[in-house]
Design a protein around this motif. Sequence first.
Motif, PDB file in Angstrom:
ATOM      1  N   ASN A 275       0.826  -1.216   0.000  1.00 35.57           N
ATOM      2  CA  ASN A 275       0.000   0.000   0.000  1.00 35.57           C
ATOM      3  C   ASN A 275       0.857   1.262   0.000  1.00 35.57           C
ATOM      4  O   ASN A 275       0.525   2.260  -0.656  1.00 35.57           O
ATOM      5  CB  ASN A 275      -0.937  -0.007   1.208  1.00 35.57           C
ATOM      6  N   ALA A 276       1.964   1.237   0.759  1.00 34.49           N
ATOM      7  CA  ALA A 276       2.841   2.416   0.798  1.00 34.49           C
ATOM      8  C   ALA A 276       3.493   2.649  -0.560  1.00 34.49           C
ATOM      9  O   ALA A 276       3.586   3.788  -1.040  1.00 34.49           O
ATOM     10  CB  ALA A 276       3.907   2.237   1.875  1.00 34.49           C
ATOM     11  N   LEU A 277       3.935   1.578  -1.196  1.00 32.68           N
ATOM     12  CA  LEU A 277       4.544   1.726  -2.523  1.00 32.68           C
ATOM     13  C   LEU A 277       3.517   2.209  -3.534  1.00 32.68           C
ATOM     14  O   LEU A 277       3.841   2.992  -4.443  1.00 32.68           O
ATOM     15  CB  LEU A 277       5.157   0.392  -2.960  1.00 32.68           C
ATOM     16  N   ARG A 278       2.290   1.757  -3.386  1.00 30.90           N
ATOM     17  CA  ARG A 278       1.214   2.252  -4.265  1.00 30.90           C
ATOM     18  C   ARG A 278       1.032   3.761  -4.063  1.00 30.90           C
ATOM     19  O   ARG A 278       0.867   4.516  -5.027  1.00 30.90           O
ATOM     20  CB  ARG A 278      -0.067   1.499  -3.947  1.00 30.90           C
ATOM     21  N   ASP A 279       1.072   4.221  -2.812  1.00 31.41           N
ATOM     22  CA  ASP A 279       0.957   5.654  -2.547  1.00 31.41           C
ATOM     23  C   ASP A 279       2.113   6.436  -3.160  1.00 31.41           C
ATOM     24  O   ASP A 279       1.962   7.603  -3.536  1.00 31.41           O
ATOM     25  CB  ASP A 279       0.902   5.917  -1.039  1.00 31.41           C
ATOM     26  N   LEU A 280       3.281   5.771  -3.270  1.00 28.97           N
ATOM     27  CA  LEU A 280       4.451   6.421  -3.854  1.00 28.97           C
ATOM     28  C   LEU A 280       4.487   6.264  -5.374  1.00 28.97           C
ATOM     29  O   LEU A 280       5.398   6.771  -6.028  1.00 28.97           O
ATOM     30  CB  LEU A 280       5.729   5.839  -3.246  1.00 28.97           C
ATOM     31  N   GLY A 281       3.507   5.535  -5.928  1.00 28.32           N
ATOM     32  CA  GLY A 281       3.421   5.378  -7.375  1.00 28.32           C
ATOM     33  C   GLY A 281       4.128   4.162  -7.931  1.00 28.32           C
ATOM     34  O   GLY A 281       4.175   3.972  -9.145  1.00 28.32           O
ATOM     35  N   ASP A 282       4.672   3.300  -7.067  1.00 25.62           N
ATOM     36  CA  ASP A 282       5.376   2.106  -7.538  1.00 25.62           C
ATOM     37  C   ASP A 282       4.393   0.935  -7.575  1.00 25.62           C
ATOM     38  O   ASP A 282       4.358   0.094  -6.678  1.00 25.62           O
ATOM     39  CB  ASP A 282       6.563   1.783  -6.631  1.00 25.62           C
ATOM     40  N   HIS A 283       3.598   0.887  -8.632  1.00 27.90           N
ATOM     41  CA  HIS A 283       2.549  -0.121  -8.716  1.00 27.90           C
ATOM     42  C   HIS A 283       3.099  -1.516  -9.007  1.00 27.90           C
ATOM     43  O   HIS A 283       2.493  -2.516  -8.612  1.00 27.90           O
ATOM     44  CB  HIS A 283       1.543   0.267  -9.796  1.00 27.90           C
ATOM     45  N   VAL A 310      -4.561  -2.367  -6.597  1.00 27.73           N
ATOM     46  CA  VAL A 310      -3.408  -2.094  -7.461  1.00 27.73           C
ATOM     47  C   VAL A 310      -3.676  -2.601  -8.875  1.00 27.73           C
ATOM     48  O   VAL A 310      -3.236  -1.978  -9.863  1.00 27.73           O
ATOM     49  CB  VAL A 310      -2.113  -2.687  -6.852  1.00 27.73           C
ATOM     50  N   LEU A 311      -4.427  -3.692  -9.021  1.00 23.95           N
ATOM     51  CA  LEU A 311      -4.812  -4.145 -10.360  1.00 23.95           C
ATOM     52  C   LEU A 311      -5.700  -3.101 -11.042  1.00 23.95           C
ATOM     53  O   LEU A 311      -5.578  -2.859 -12.251  1.00 23.95           O
ATOM     54  CB  LEU A 311      -5.548  -5.486 -10.267  1.00 23.95           C
ATOM     55  N   PHE A 312      -6.573  -2.466 -10.271  1.00 25.56           N
ATOM     56  CA  PHE A 312      -7.408  -1.401 -10.838  1.00 25.56           C
ATOM     57  C   PHE A 312      -6.546  -0.226 -11.299  1.00 25.56           C
ATOM     58  O   PHE A 312      -6.763   0.332 -12.376  1.00 25.56           O
ATOM     59  CB  PHE A 312      -8.432  -0.934  -9.814  1.00 25.56           C
ATOM     60  N   ASP A 313      -5.570   0.156 -10.478  1.00 27.07           N
ATOM     61  CA  ASP A 313      -4.679   1.257 -10.869  1.00 27.07           C
ATOM     62  C   ASP A 313      -3.977   0.960 -12.199  1.00 27.07           C
ATOM     63  O   ASP A 313      -3.753   1.862 -13.004  1.00 27.07           O
ATOM     64  CB  ASP A 313      -3.620   1.497  -9.792  1.00 27.07           C
ATOM     65  N   LEU A 314      -3.625  -0.314 -12.400  1.00 30.02           N
ATOM     66  CA  LEU A 314      -2.940  -0.716 -13.623  1.00 30.02           C
ATOM     67  C   LEU A 314      -3.910  -1.020 -14.758  1.00 30.02           C
ATOM     68  O   LEU A 314      -3.497  -1.419 -15.842  1.00 30.02           O
ATOM     69  CB  LEU A 314      -2.067  -1.955 -13.343  1.00 30.02           C
ATOM     70  N   ARG A 315      -5.200  -0.844 -14.485  1.00 28.35           N
ATOM     71  CA  ARG A 315      -6.284  -1.052 -15.445  1.00 28.35           C
ATOM     72  C   ARG A 315      -6.391  -2.509 -15.912  1.00 28.35           C
ATOM     73  O   ARG A 315      -6.785  -2.783 -17.038  1.00 28.35           O
ATOM     74  CB  ARG A 315      -6.153  -0.111 -16.638  1.00 28.35           C
ATOM     75  N   HIS A 316      -6.059  -3.444 -15.039  1.00 27.34           N
ATOM     76  CA  HIS A 316      -6.341  -4.856 -15.283  1.00 27.34           C
ATOM     77  C   HIS A 316      -7.719  -5.128 -14.677  1.00 27.34           C
ATOM     78  O   HIS A 316      -7.850  -5.703 -13.589  1.00 27.34           O
ATOM     79  CB  HIS A 316      -5.269  -5.737 -14.646  1.00 27.34           C
ATOM     80  N   LEU A 345     -16.726  -1.688 -12.004  1.00 27.63           N
ATOM     81  CA  LEU A 345     -17.984  -1.779 -12.748  1.00 27.63           C
ATOM     82  C   LEU A 345     -18.266  -0.484 -13.505  1.00 27.63           C
ATOM     83  O   LEU A 345     -18.773  -0.504 -14.632  1.00 27.63           O
ATOM     84  CB  LEU A 345     -19.128  -2.104 -11.788  1.00 27.63           C
ATOM     85  N   ARG A 346     -17.932   0.632 -12.900  1.00 25.38           N
ATOM     86  CA  ARG A 346     -18.138   1.920 -13.578  1.00 25.38           C
ATOM     87  C   ARG A 346     -17.321   2.008 -14.856  1.00 25.38           C
ATOM     88  O   ARG A 346     -17.839   2.373 -15.922  1.00 25.38           O
ATOM     89  CB  ARG A 346     -17.763   3.056 -12.632  1.00 25.38           C
ATOM     90  N   ILE A 347     -16.043   1.664 -14.774  1.00 23.07           N
ATOM     91  CA  ILE A 347     -15.181   1.740 -15.949  1.00 23.07           C
ATOM     92  C   ILE A 347     -15.636   0.742 -17.015  1.00 23.07           C
ATOM     93  O   ILE A 347     -15.540   1.001 -18.219  1.00 23.07           O
ATOM     94  CB  ILE A 347     -13.711   1.476 -15.564  1.00 23.07           C
ATOM     95  N   GLN A 348     -16.155  -0.398 -16.583  1.00 25.52           N
ATOM     96  CA  GLN A 348     -16.623  -1.412 -17.526  1.00 25.52           C
ATOM     97  C   GLN A 348     -17.968  -1.063 -18.148  1.00 25.52           C
ATOM     98  O   GLN A 348     -18.438  -1.777 -19.035  1.00 25.52           O
ATOM     99  CB  GLN A 348     -16.720  -2.771 -16.830  1.00 25.52           C
ATOM    100  N   GLY A 349     -18.591   0.021 -17.682  1.00 20.62           N
ATOM    101  CA  GLY A 349     -19.862   0.446 -18.251  1.00 20.62           C
ATOM    102  C   GLY A 349     -21.079  -0.141 -17.576  1.00 20.62           C
ATOM    103  O   GLY A 349     -22.199   0.043 -18.053  1.00 20.62           O
ATOM    104  N   HIS A 350     -20.898  -0.826 -16.444  1.00 20.47           N
ATOM    105  CA  HIS A 350     -22.023  -1.416 -15.712  1.00 20.47           C
ATOM    106  C   HIS A 350     -22.470  -0.421 -14.638  1.00 20.47           C
ATOM    107  O   HIS A 350     -22.265  -0.622 -13.432  1.00 20.47           O
ATOM    108  CB  HIS A 350     -21.621  -2.748 -15.087  1.00 20.47           C
TER     109      HIS A 350
END
Length: 749
Positions: A275-283, A310-316, A345-350
């Motif tokens: 989580n800390a690395l995600r906050d620092l941008g290291d996905h 983190v998968l959402f951040d990477l758009r997986h 779900l929002r990004i997927q259009g649902h």
Amino acid sequence: MTPGRNDPCPCGSGTKYKHCCGAVSAPALPGMQQIGALVALVDQERLPEAEQGARALLGTYPDAGMLWKVLSVALVRQGKDALEELRRAAQLLPRDAEAHRNLGAALYDRGQWQEALSSLSRALDLQPRAVQPLIEAANALRALGRARESLALYERALQLEPGAREAHNNLGNAFLELGQPGEAVNCYRRALESKPNDAQVLCNLGNALRQLGQFREAIGYSQRAIALEPGLSMAHNNLGLALAGLGRWREAVASYRRALYLSPHYIEALNNLGNALRDLGDHREALSLHRKAVELDPRRADSHCNLGNVLFDLRHLEEAAGSFRRALALRAEYPQALLGLAMVLRIQGHTSEAEASCRAVLAIDPQHVEASVLLGELCADRGQFAQAQQHFERALEIDPGLPSAYCGLVTHRKVACTDPAWVQGVQALLAKPLPLEHEINLRYALGKYFDDLRHFDEAFGNYRQANELARRYGRQHDRLKLTQRVDRIIASFDAQFMLQCQGSASVSELPVLIVGMPRSGTSLTEQILASHPSVFGAGEIGFWNGAFNSLEAAGAKGESAASLTAGIAAEYLGRLTALSAGSLRVSDKRPANFLYAGLIHAVFPRARIIHMQRHPVDTCLSIYFQNFFNIGPYAHDFDNLVHYYREYVRVTDHWRAVLPASALLEVPYEALIADQEAWTRRMLDFIGLPWDPRCLDFHETERVVTTASRWQVRQKISRASAGRWRNYEPYLGPLRQLLDVADTARTAV
């Protein structure tokens, strides 16, 4: 602390191990002298001899409960498996409280908490005032997730023994699990009265203070615990959490890494470091850490949720949805997983499902501010901007320091006059340490605020800071990789390739592809066309990039492209028809599909491709000013934008040369906004549909739009965006190279 490890045996033998070495209350089959000798061996730590002697006597007296009890203690103290011996002792000594307690303790250590609780409850029925079984039974209740029930047992133990440090400490743990850190702090302080330098209790106290927001005091207690016991991995982890609470993420990362060095399978530290690395941008490293946490214990809902984030951040998106659903299968009422699923779900259009998931969060926690913000975003997607503003304002009432709510307030409206309160709130947030994503979002929001007010110097300064921060995410634009991909596309998709695919191509006219550079008017064009009753606007469908990769992989194996086109067509049509509700045309407005126009035409020669073009500098500036999560690292640097734009020109020049005129219509954005009706008629004619005047009132069409242009497409046509680059002429730098690229000169009007 391990329950009961330091309590003297009630028999008075002086042993300090929780399993009683065997007080004899009544004659047994073997002689008392024989039993006493075995107990003495245990007391003297001559455990192998005690084990051997007990086994020898059991050959003669197999039903002697005391022998089984002594044998089980000797085995346990040697670290051997003694569960069957403990069960036998409890069976043969049904009135022996310690036999039941010993069995309960062993079952607890094995994670068999329900059985442990049954044995410990039996011990308490026989000895209701025994302090240690009360504590151990309470521990078992907590392990079973019944922390509230454990409180009464800990409190009974403390009534009997007010100074019981273990009971105070574990009662504090129970309060923490119940979300009552203030009560926990009081318990830990009582525990420290009898032993001020107990590292474990100091560690727990620091954790409770952190949860109360007292980060500096929490850091002090965690550091004291580490000084007393440097190998206490939990103290390093808790220190990291307190440091993160002050925004000191890099120091927090160091503490988490130390915790993992000491305990490589420490799941809390894995999650916290991720989580800390995600906050620092290291996905990328965050993804690896969260995957490891899930592998170590697939039953932890929080690990699945963190992985989903983190998968959402990477758009997986599909993987992210799977992780959130697994978290919810483990913990049905889990707000963060429900919120994460709603975002996917929002990004997927649902949209309806996303809203339902959001409302489920608020049913659990009506004060959940991020759910309120996401509901606001969902309203904005539908064009309900007044309702969206209400959700953002409601979130700020609950949490005046919520970055996402401040961003929402300016993203979905045109700022007409100065709003000092909004600016002061944003600047106050930026004066504090923030996760990188929040700081980026606020800088983009400030840029838009000042741009709306035509304060262009301040606007550009904030946009520049936003992009400089975004570059910290670690992803770099690989110019060579893009150039080589364009080379392969141009080499692969020529007139000869089109001829090869004719026999297996689809005859469907359903797809309408709207392509071009991002911010070139693709959303506006789709909104206009989707206002026609025969057109369904599907938004951006992620498909053709993967189709091209599959085609390349097949080619590497020697398979012909023609053999794959039928399958590609069937899969794509399946996606469109699932969305289209019987429409004659379905639009896919993913801009980057300009790369794959040749493949699209080969698979669907009767599909129509609308290529949107806009002034190159206006296009690139608009990309630079937009907070894109999924557009790619080229967006944050002018030199990279120039490179990407030139590759776009190179590949679209190729399509003009190889595609028939009937397949490709090029629409200049500036011409569309200057004469909407003429170009709308031309586009409808191109896709084979009759004129419908509703297309002129596109801004009134009710549909979901999730792109960055969702506010603009709900407004009437405006020419204000044409030539916008002139407002920022002093800052163009490398973008000036594109001023000589005359897109509109190539367009056949």
